[in-house]
Design a protein around this motif. Structure first.
Motif, PDB file in Angstrom:
ATOM      1  N   HIS A  60       5.929  -5.720  -6.495  1.00  0.00           N
ATOM      2  CA  HIS A  60       6.152  -6.739  -5.475  1.00  0.00           C
ATOM      3  C   HIS A  60       6.059  -8.135  -6.085  1.00  0.00           C
ATOM      4  CE1 HIS A  60       4.624  -3.199  -3.295  1.00  0.00           C
ATOM      5  NE2 HIS A  60       5.308  -3.638  -2.249  1.00  0.00           N
ATOM      6  N   VAL A  61       6.735  -9.093  -5.471  1.00  0.00           N
ATOM      7  CA  VAL A  61       6.602 -10.489  -5.893  1.00  0.00           C
ATOM      8  C   VAL A  61       5.204 -10.971  -5.508  1.00  0.00           C
ATOM      9  CG1 VAL A  61       7.503 -12.816  -5.649  1.00  0.00           C
ATOM     10  CG2 VAL A  61       9.071 -10.886  -5.578  1.00  0.00           C
ATOM     11  N   ASP A  62       4.504 -11.544  -6.456  1.00  0.00           N
ATOM     12  CA  ASP A  62       3.132 -11.999  -6.245  1.00  0.00           C
ATOM     13  C   ASP A  62       3.141 -13.358  -5.568  1.00  0.00           C
ATOM     14  OD1 ASP A  62       0.414 -12.157  -6.293  1.00  0.00           O
ATOM     15  OD2 ASP A  62       0.248 -12.610  -8.433  1.00  0.00           O
ATOM     16  N   THR A  63       2.667 -13.430  -4.337  1.00  0.00           N
ATOM     17  CA  THR A  63       2.704 -14.684  -3.580  1.00  0.00           C
ATOM     18  C   THR A  63       1.304 -15.178  -3.267  1.00  0.00           C
ATOM     19  OG1 THR A  63       2.690 -13.733  -1.349  1.00  0.00           O
ATOM     20  CG2 THR A  63       4.818 -13.873  -2.464  1.00  0.00           C
ATOM     21  N   ALA A  64       1.220 -16.464  -2.993  1.00  0.00           N
ATOM     22  CA  ALA A  64      -0.022 -17.062  -2.508  1.00  0.00           C
ATOM     23  C   ALA A  64      -0.092 -16.880  -0.997  1.00  0.00           C
ATOM     24  CB  ALA A  64      -0.061 -18.539  -2.887  1.00  0.00           C
ATOM     25  N   THR A  65      -1.168 -17.346  -0.394  1.00  0.00           N
ATOM     26  CA  THR A  65      -1.324 -17.220   1.056  1.00  0.00           C
ATOM     27  C   THR A  65      -0.306 -18.063   1.814  1.00  0.00           C
ATOM     28  OG1 THR A  65      -3.022 -18.950   0.965  1.00  0.00           O
ATOM     29  CG2 THR A  65      -3.772 -16.660   0.915  1.00  0.00           C
ATOM     30  N   THR A  66       0.331 -19.006   1.121  1.00  0.00           N
ATOM     31  CA  THR A  66       1.363 -19.839   1.750  1.00  0.00           C
ATOM     32  C   THR A  66       2.754 -19.203   1.665  1.00  0.00           C
ATOM     33  OG1 THR A  66       1.697 -21.013  -0.334  1.00  0.00           O
ATOM     34  CG2 THR A  66       0.107 -21.951   1.222  1.00  0.00           C
ATOM     35  N   LEU A  67       2.824 -18.010   1.106  1.00  0.00           N
ATOM     36  CA  LEU A  67       4.075 -17.283   0.859  1.00  0.00           C
ATOM     37  C   LEU A  67       4.867 -17.879  -0.298  1.00  0.00           C
ATOM     38  CD1 LEU A  67       5.264 -16.617   4.534  1.00  0.00           C
ATOM     39  CD2 LEU A  67       3.813 -15.193   3.091  1.00  0.00           C
ATOM     40  N   GLN A  68       4.302 -18.893  -0.970  1.00  0.00           N
ATOM     41  CA  GLN A  68       4.931 -19.393  -2.190  1.00  0.00           C
ATOM     42  C   GLN A  68       4.643 -18.433  -3.338  1.00  0.00           C
ATOM     43  OE1 GLN A  68       3.179 -23.412  -2.150  1.00  0.00           O
ATOM     44  NE2 GLN A  68       5.248 -24.215  -2.392  1.00  0.00           N
ATOM     45  N   VAL A  69       5.633 -18.208  -4.160  1.00  0.00           N
ATOM     46  CA  VAL A  69       5.449 -17.344  -5.325  1.00  0.00           C
ATOM     47  C   VAL A  69       4.479 -18.024  -6.279  1.00  0.00           C
ATOM     48  CG1 VAL A  69       6.602 -16.263  -7.292  1.00  0.00           C
ATOM     49  CG2 VAL A  69       7.717 -16.306  -5.044  1.00  0.00           C
ATOM     50  N   GLN A  70       3.551 -17.232  -6.810  1.00  0.00           N
ATOM     51  CA  GLN A  70       2.508 -17.787  -7.672  1.00  0.00           C
ATOM     52  C   GLN A  70       3.122 -18.571  -8.838  1.00  0.00           C
ATOM     53  OE1 GLN A  70      -0.543 -17.815  -6.949  1.00  0.00           O
ATOM     54  NE2 GLN A  70      -1.160 -15.970  -5.848  1.00  0.00           N
ATOM     55  N   GLY A  71       2.607 -19.800  -9.043  1.00  0.00           N
ATOM     56  CA  GLY A  71       3.056 -20.618 -10.159  1.00  0.00           C
ATOM     57  C   GLY A  71       4.298 -21.428  -9.891  1.00  0.00           C
TER      58      GLY A  71
END
Length: 460
Positions: A287-298
């Motif tokens: 899965h695409v690794d996202t932050a709690t904001t649904l932004q992809v990490q980094g």
């Protein structure tokens, strides 16, 4: 495809998340602020929770899908696949249905590819299995099941008849339990119109590697669902799996062997493997690794949600569950898509992002007409329903979750008509190859074979 000087928001995938995110962005966006481009291999979105009912004929297949161009008239909708993404150049490579691939620049990216069927290297599965991820498969399953009844009714070969009337379903989650419940209903109703086929002649088998079915609604309702299906003659084998199904000969790990012309595979899903070519950070399961904001990490210009994203479940973590992730279901996909759309607009305008947090509201499942289970979560209280009332909850929730009022009205109209009219049991198996009959009529006739005339007998 039009060219534009405005920033481009590229939405990869036109499924539930892609459709709702694009709608939200278009709704919140100022005139001329950006161009929204949606790329998907299909020109429509499929509401997957309704696939079992479409397979059973309770809903018209056309009403389960939403045309992207009609719902997103202010967006560019490209029918094709995003094969690769160059994050450094912010360029996506699009492979259209026809013609050469081309590059498409973007400024903001939404990854909403969804998931595909999770399969294993089981001998015969690719050749014999039927999935339940798309409307085409649901239509194909319906036609196939009714075609098996036609075969069984018209043959005198007992082996062919037994194989045609044996239906094997692998996977006991929502998709598997709902599909076998709906298809069993369909077959039971259809058998009334056949002289030589009765429900007692059919064999329905449900297989799952877990020790229970319907884990999403809890152990008690799962146990009820199992007992209910068994009361309808469905054989359920748990803690086992399928070893092979070459030529329809199904071999289970528990030693059972049957011949079946119908093998339906609903044993879970996995993220779309194309994600590996997008240059994004992926979790352990792809899965695409996202932050709690649904932004992809980094990143600050890429968002992801839905079945292809690994989204932290803040509500569960606040309740003390460590490393909890949002499950892949409709209630999360809908809410994530709306927040994602808001966050894309905020990111484009330089405003702060909002976190995604949603407490589980429960789960509903239909097991055929007037049969279902439902677990409704209200704070710390869980309301468990089963039977007809749960079935109404299932239809009410998913009917209202269906995108656009156009499709909502059509779905409810289908259900209303079904209250007064009998289920259609017409098999349209020839739809798989509609040109075959015309081809036979139009192909050149074979050249006549000339044979030499017999020689006359010589007389002396």
């Amino acid at each position: 495809m039009s060219t534009t000087e405005r920033p481009r928001i590229l939405v990869v995938g036109g499924g539930y998340v892609g459709l709702y995110a694009a709608r939200r962005i278009l709704k919140k966006m100022r005139y001329g602020e950006a161009t929204v481009t949606v790329v998907d291999p299909r020109s429509y979105m499929t509401y997957q929770p309704f696939l079992p009912e479409a397979a059973a004929g309770s809903i018209s297949p056309r009403h389960v899908v939403v045309p992207l161009r009609r719902v997103l008239p202010k967006a560019e909708v490209l029918t094709g696949r995003v094969t690769t993404i160059d994050q450094d150049r912010k360029v996506a490579t699009v492979a259209p249905l026809v013609g050469d691939a081309y590059e498409l620049p973007f400024d903001y990216l939404v990854v909403a590819l969804g998931a595909i069927s999770r399969t294993f290297p089981i001998p015969g599965l690719a050749e014999q299995g039927i999935g339940m991820k798309g409307i085409e498969e649901a239509i194909g399953l319906r036609n196939h099941v009714l075609e098996q009844l036609d075969k069984a009714d018209s043959t005198t070969d007992e082996d062919v008849r037994r194989k045609a009337l044996t239906f094997v379903f692998v996977g006991g989650g929502f998709a598997g339990a709902e599909t076998i419940g709906e298809v069993e209903d369909l077959a039971r109703d259809a058998a009334k119109y056949y002289n030589n086929v009765k429900r007692e002649d059919m064999r329905f088998i449900l297989v799952d590697a877990a020790d229970k079915i319907l884990p999403e609604v809890g152990p008690k309702l799962g146990a009820y669902g199992k007992e209910h299906l068994e009361s309808r003659g469905v054989e359920i084998y748990l803690s086992t799996s399928m070893d092979s199904c070459v030529d329809g000969h199904v071999v289970l790990k528990n030693g059972l062997e049957v011949d079946s012309s119908t093998i339906v595979w609903t044993a879970g899903v996995k993220p779309n493997p194309a994600l590996a070519r997008y240059g994004l950070p992926l979790g352990p399961r792809g899965h695409v690794d996202t932050a709690t904001t649904l932004q992809v990490q980094g990143t600050d210009y890429v968002w992801a949600a839905g079945d292809n994203a690994q989204v932290p479940d803040l509500a569960a973590r606040k309740a003390g569950v460590e490393n909890a992730w949002c499950p892949p279901n409709a209630q999360h996909a809908l809410r994530q898509a709306k927040l994602l759309g808001d966050n894309v607009i905020s990111g484009m305008r330089g405003f702060p992002q909002k976190d995604y947090s949603h407490a589980n509201k429960g789960a509903v499942a239909g097991l055929g007409v007037h049969k279902g289970v439902a677990m409704i979560v209200m704070g710390k209280m869980k309301i468990k329903l089963r039977g007809r009332l749960a079935w109404y909850m299932h239809r009410g929730y998913h009917g209202m979750a269906m995108p656009t009022w156009n499709r909502k009205i059509r779905v409810f109209a289908d259900w209303t008509l079904q209250m007064f009219l009998k289920r259609e049991v017409v098999s349209l198996g020839a739809i798989e190859s509609p040109r075959e009959e015309f081809y036979e009529a139009a192909k050149p006739a074979p050249a006549p074979v000339s044979t030499p005339a017999p020689e006359k007998a010589k007389t002396s």
